[in-house]
Every structure is written in C-alpha cells, then in structure tokens.
Design a protein around this motif. Structure first.
Motif, PDB file in Angstrom:
ATOM      1  N   PHE A  32      -0.309   2.627  -5.218  1.00  0.00           N
ATOM      2  CA  PHE A  32       0.809   3.312  -4.588  1.00  0.00           C
ATOM      3  C   PHE A  32       0.403   4.780  -4.526  1.00  0.00           C
TER       4      PHE A  32
ATOM      5  N   ASP B  90       1.600  -7.503   0.214  1.00  0.00           N
ATOM      6  CA  ASP B  90       2.100  -6.634   1.274  1.00  0.00           C
ATOM      7  C   ASP B  90       3.548  -6.256   0.967  1.00  0.00           C
ATOM      8  N   LYS B  91       4.063  -5.343   1.750  1.00  0.00           N
ATOM      9  CA  LYS B  91       5.408  -4.808   1.529  1.00  0.00           C
ATOM     10  C   LYS B  91       6.457  -5.925   1.557  1.00  0.00           C
TER      11      LYS B  91
ATOM     12  N   ILE C  96       7.775   3.013   0.105  1.00  0.00           N
ATOM     13  CA  ILE C  96       6.522   2.670   0.792  1.00  0.00           C
ATOM     14  C   ILE C  96       6.694   3.053   2.259  1.00  0.00           C
TER      15      ILE C  96
ATOM     16  N   SER D 211       1.118   0.958   4.767  1.00  0.00           N
ATOM     17  CA  SER D 211       0.230   0.130   3.947  1.00  0.00           C
ATOM     18  C   SER D 211      -1.100  -0.040   4.674  1.00  0.00           C
TER      19      SER D 211
ATOM     20  N   HIS E 272      -0.651   1.267  -0.660  1.00  0.00           N
ATOM     21  CA  HIS E 272       0.704   1.488  -0.162  1.00  0.00           C
ATOM     22  C   HIS E 272       0.943   2.994  -0.259  1.00  0.00           C
TER      23      HIS E 272
END
Length: 189
Positions: free
Chosen positions: A92, A133-134, A167, A170, A179
């Motif tokens: 992140f 993934d998000k 976020i 990505s 992210h």
C-alpha cells in the motif's frame, strides 16, 4: 617405448594441472577484486539489474514520479531486498502528497539514521502477504501486515480503505501488486 608414452602423458597432465592452477589463481584475483568493489556498493536482490522480468513492487515505486518520498524511505530503512523477494506482496504505497500531509517535520525526522527502526516499522505496516485486487479486498475485515500488526479494511461504496488509507489505483507487479493509497498508514502503537 611404454616409458616414453608414460613420460609424455605425465608431462601433459602436469602442464594441464599447472594451467588450471594459474587460471584458477587469476579467477580468484578477479573475484577478489570484484568482491571488494561490490562490498562498496549495496548488495542483495534489489540491486541486481534485470531488464527481462516483470517489474517488482520496488521497481514500480522507483519508476513512479509520485512515490519519491516512499522510495527514499525504503532506501533509508534498507528494505529494498524485502520488496523484491518472490512474494506475493501487496504494498500500500502512499503518494508523495500523502507524506506531505503528515505533520511538518515528520518525514525529515523519520529519515534520520537514529529513527531507522521506527521508519522500518511504519513501512512494514504498508505491506501484506498476498496479491489481491481491490475488488477481492472488499471481502476482508482486516489484514495482517509485515509489521506483525493488522489494519482494518473498510468498504465505502466502491471505495476500499486499508488502515484508513483509500486505494486510488492498483498496479500489478511480478511479485505482487502495488495499491496506491492517499494516506500514510501509521501503526497505532
């Protein structure tokens, strides 16, 4: 006649061993010289030039104009090698703007050599094992970080927040995913 052949073979064997020994000594000198030179440089996987593989999470951060503060912090904490390992890793990555939002003097203070452990803890608090993934992150309530602490995951509409940081983008990497987040995630301890 057999004595001459034995003498001839023995002479070739001795010459061959001598040549190998001289070659080996020359290689040892070359290795010794290059080792001395390499010891002056930083070592590890992060410092190997690789133009073939997919970029690692570290490569992506280095190539991003918006992550120069993060890269400087990673280098100061000497965590480059951790970010190029096989992973998979989720990083992140706070933008430079996110670091600028911290109280004045915080970044400069963290980059001091005497604060390396504190900086390292904060940076590890931005790394999670896995490659989600998000959309998949929406299924989690919290994530265990490399700092040995966890961060909450919140979903607000289509937005995903990890440790309070949203976020905003990505980028897949060879060893995980980056992210991009809008805030520095500070451990509560």
């Amino acid at each position: 006649m057999k004595a001459i052949i034995k003498f001839f073979l023995l002479t070739i064997l001795i010459a061959g061993i001598s040549a190998c020994r001289n070659s080996s000594e020359a290689e040892e000198e070359d290795i010794s010289a290059s080792t001395e030179q390499a010891s002056e440089e930083r070592q590890g996987q992060a410092f190997v030039k690789d133009d073939v593989s997919e970029p690692t999470v570290l490569d992506i951060a280095i190539q991003s104009e918006d992550h120069s503060t993060l890269v400087a912090a990673v280098q100061t904490a000497e965590l480059e090698n951790a970010l190029v390992n096989a992973g998979p890793l989720m990083v992140f990555a706070p933008t430079d703007e996110a670091f600028e939002a911290l109280p004045e003097g915080t970044v400069d203070d963290l980059l001091k050599p005497e604060n390396k452990n504190k900086l390292s803890l904060i940076l590890k608090h931005h790394v999670t094992p896995g490659k989600y993934d998000k959309e998949f992150l929406k299924k989690f309530k919290k994530l265990g970080q490399a700092s040995d602490l966890s961060v909450p995951v919140e979903v607000k509409g289509e937005d995903v927040y990890v440790g309070g940081a949203k976020i905003i983008a990505s980028v897949p990497a060879g060893n995980g995913i980056v992210h991009v987040v809008d805030k520095v995630i500070i451990p509560e301890n």
